[in-house]
Design an enzyme around this catalytic site. Structure first.
Site, PDB file in Angstrom:
ATOM      1  N   MET A 175      -2.399  -7.424  -7.643  1.00 14.01           N
ATOM      2  CA  MET A 175      -1.684  -8.500  -8.303  1.00 14.01           C
ATOM      3  C   MET A 175      -2.638  -9.582  -8.817  1.00 14.01           C
ATOM      4  O   MET A 175      -2.508 -10.763  -8.490  1.00 14.01           O
ATOM      5  CB  MET A 175      -0.642  -9.096  -7.347  1.00 14.01           C
ATOM      6  N   HIS A 205       3.476   0.135 -12.886  1.00 16.56           N
ATOM      7  CA  HIS A 205       4.304  -1.071 -13.014  1.00 16.56           C
ATOM      8  C   HIS A 205       5.770  -0.673 -12.841  1.00 16.56           C
ATOM      9  O   HIS A 205       6.212   0.313 -13.433  1.00 16.56           O
ATOM     10  CB  HIS A 205       4.068  -1.721 -14.381  1.00 16.56           C
ATOM     11  N   ASN A 213      -2.739   1.623 -14.167  1.00 18.72           N
ATOM     12  CA  ASN A 213      -1.883   0.723 -13.392  1.00 18.72           C
ATOM     13  C   ASN A 213      -0.497   1.341 -13.291  1.00 18.72           C
ATOM     14  O   ASN A 213      -0.068   2.074 -14.184  1.00 18.72           O
ATOM     15  CB  ASN A 213      -1.782  -0.637 -14.086  1.00 18.72           C
ATOM     16  N   GLY A 233       0.774  -1.245   0.000  1.00 17.29           N
ATOM     17  CA  GLY A 233       0.000   0.000   0.000  1.00 17.29           C
ATOM     18  C   GLY A 233       0.799   1.285   0.000  1.00 17.29           C
ATOM     19  O   GLY A 233       0.247   2.348   0.282  1.00 17.29           O
ATOM     20  N   SER A 234       2.075   1.226  -0.384  1.00 18.05           N
ATOM     21  CA  SER A 234       2.849   2.474  -0.358  1.00 18.05           C
ATOM     22  C   SER A 234       2.396   3.427  -1.461  1.00 18.05           C
ATOM     23  O   SER A 234       2.444   4.651  -1.286  1.00 18.05           O
ATOM     24  CB  SER A 234       4.355   2.199  -0.455  1.00 18.05           C
ATOM     25  N   ASN A 235       1.947   2.904  -2.586  1.00 16.15           N
ATOM     26  CA  ASN A 235       1.432   3.804  -3.628  1.00 16.15           C
ATOM     27  C   ASN A 235       0.116   4.442  -3.196  1.00 16.15           C
ATOM     28  O   ASN A 235      -0.123   5.624  -3.483  1.00 16.15           O
ATOM     29  CB  ASN A 235       1.285   3.063  -4.961  1.00 16.15           C
TER      30      ASN A 235
HETATM   31  C1  GAR Z   1       4.694  -1.548  -6.741  1.00 13.87           C
HETATM   32  O1  GAR Z   1       6.077  -1.601  -6.959  1.00 13.87           O
HETATM   33  C2  GAR Z   1       3.941  -1.647  -8.056  1.00 13.87           C
HETATM   34  O2  GAR Z   1       4.589  -0.993  -9.106  1.00 13.87           O
HETATM   35  C3  GAR Z   1       3.918  -3.132  -8.273  1.00 13.87           C
HETATM   36  O3  GAR Z   1       3.634  -3.654  -7.012  1.00 13.87           O
HETATM   37  C4  GAR Z   1       4.204  -2.802  -6.004  1.00 13.87           C
HETATM   38  C5  GAR Z   1       3.140  -2.485  -5.010  1.00 13.87           C
HETATM   39  O4  GAR Z   1       3.687  -1.753  -3.943  1.00 13.87           O
HETATM   40  N1  GAR Z   1       2.930  -3.512  -9.231  1.00 13.87           N
HETATM   41  C6  GAR Z   1       3.132  -4.466 -10.147  1.00 13.87           C
HETATM   42  O5  GAR Z   1       4.147  -5.133 -10.214  1.00 13.87           O
HETATM   43  C7  GAR Z   1       1.968  -4.657 -11.119  1.00 13.87           C
HETATM   44  N2  GAR Z   1       2.340  -5.491 -12.208  1.00 13.87           N
HETATM   45  P1  GAR Z   1       2.763  -0.957  -2.949  1.00 13.87           P
HETATM   46  O6  GAR Z   1       1.697  -1.958  -2.454  1.00 13.87           O
HETATM   47  O7  GAR Z   1       3.678  -0.555  -1.832  1.00 13.87           O
HETATM   48  O8  GAR Z   1       2.141   0.198  -3.669  1.00 13.87           O
END
Ligand code: GAR
Length: 201
Positions: free
Chosen positions: A89, A108, A106, A12-14
């Site tokens: 995911m 990535h 999204n 959940g950092s994004n």
């Molecule tokens: C992030 O690095 C995002 O780019 C990646 O999952 C991570 C989620 O981090 N997404 C993918 O790889 C999608 N194909 P977060 O939960 O801390 O936001």
């Protein structure tokens, strides 16, 4: 105010970065709902701590079409203008994507079309790329393949490890996702094939 629906599976950092951009006035939107397809996703805890509507909707063992129909229903009931995948995911069904035409983004952690799929930062590191980065793109029915809205690049340093590279890419993710969301919400673009082109002012 435009309303965002955030889908996540993990950390959940994004989500936290998007919420911070809104709090600081850099992103003019509100988060209407955060949905996690794993009940234990730490991102749902972050949502709750920010007083956002957090919905745990476990997807394990549920047919994709059926699950996605429920997901779409929840997002529509929350009147979202834009769906933002933030570490979600799980592949989305065609039915879900057609329910939100050009309204799903999204993030990535690679410079697409290089390294789609899982563990993109590790793929890039192990491949020995000199330039790495991240991509915000519209979601279509193929994996990590829709039209690109924004990218950021960083140089891989000799002392980088998989972990430091992933962490530096993540810093860029946190910056460009909010920028890309604002860009799409502003609507000042048109599609030329799969190119997202900024309209002239
Ligand atoms: C992030 O690095 C995002 O780019 C990646 O999952 C991570 C989620 O981090 N997404 C993918 O790889 C999608 N194909 P977060 O939960 O801390 O936001």
């Amino acid at each position: 105010m435009k309303r965002l629906g955030i889908l996540l599976s993990g950390r959940g950092s994004n989500l936290a970065a998007i919420a911070e951009s809104i709090a600081q006035g850099r992103l003019r939107a509100e988060i209407a709902v955060v949905i996690g397809n794993r009940a234990s996703a730490p991102g749902l805890e972050i949502a709750r701590s920010l007083n956002l509507r957090a919905v745990a909707m476990p997807s394990q063992g549920i047919d994709r079409e059926e699950y996605d129909a429920r997901l779409a229903g929840e997002l529509q009931a929350s009147h979202v203008d834009l769906v933002c995948l933030a570490g979600y995911m799980r592949l989305l069904s065609g039915g879900f994507i057609r329910a939100f035409p050009q309204r799903i983004l999204n993030i990535h952690p690679s410079l697409l079309p290089a390294f789609p799929g899982l563990d993109a930062q590790r793929q890039a590191f192990d491949h020995g790329v000199k330039i790495a980065g991240c991509t915000v793109h519209f979601v279509d029915e193929r994996l990590d393949a829709g039209p690109i809205v924004r990218q950021a690049s960083i140089e891989v340093q000799g002392h980088d490890t998989r972990e430091t590279l992933a962490s530096r890419i993540l810093d860029q993710e946190h910056r460009i996702y909010s920028e890309a969301i604002q860009f799409v919400l502003d609507g000042n673009f048109e599609m030329d094939g799969r190119r997202v082109v900024c309209k002239s002012l």
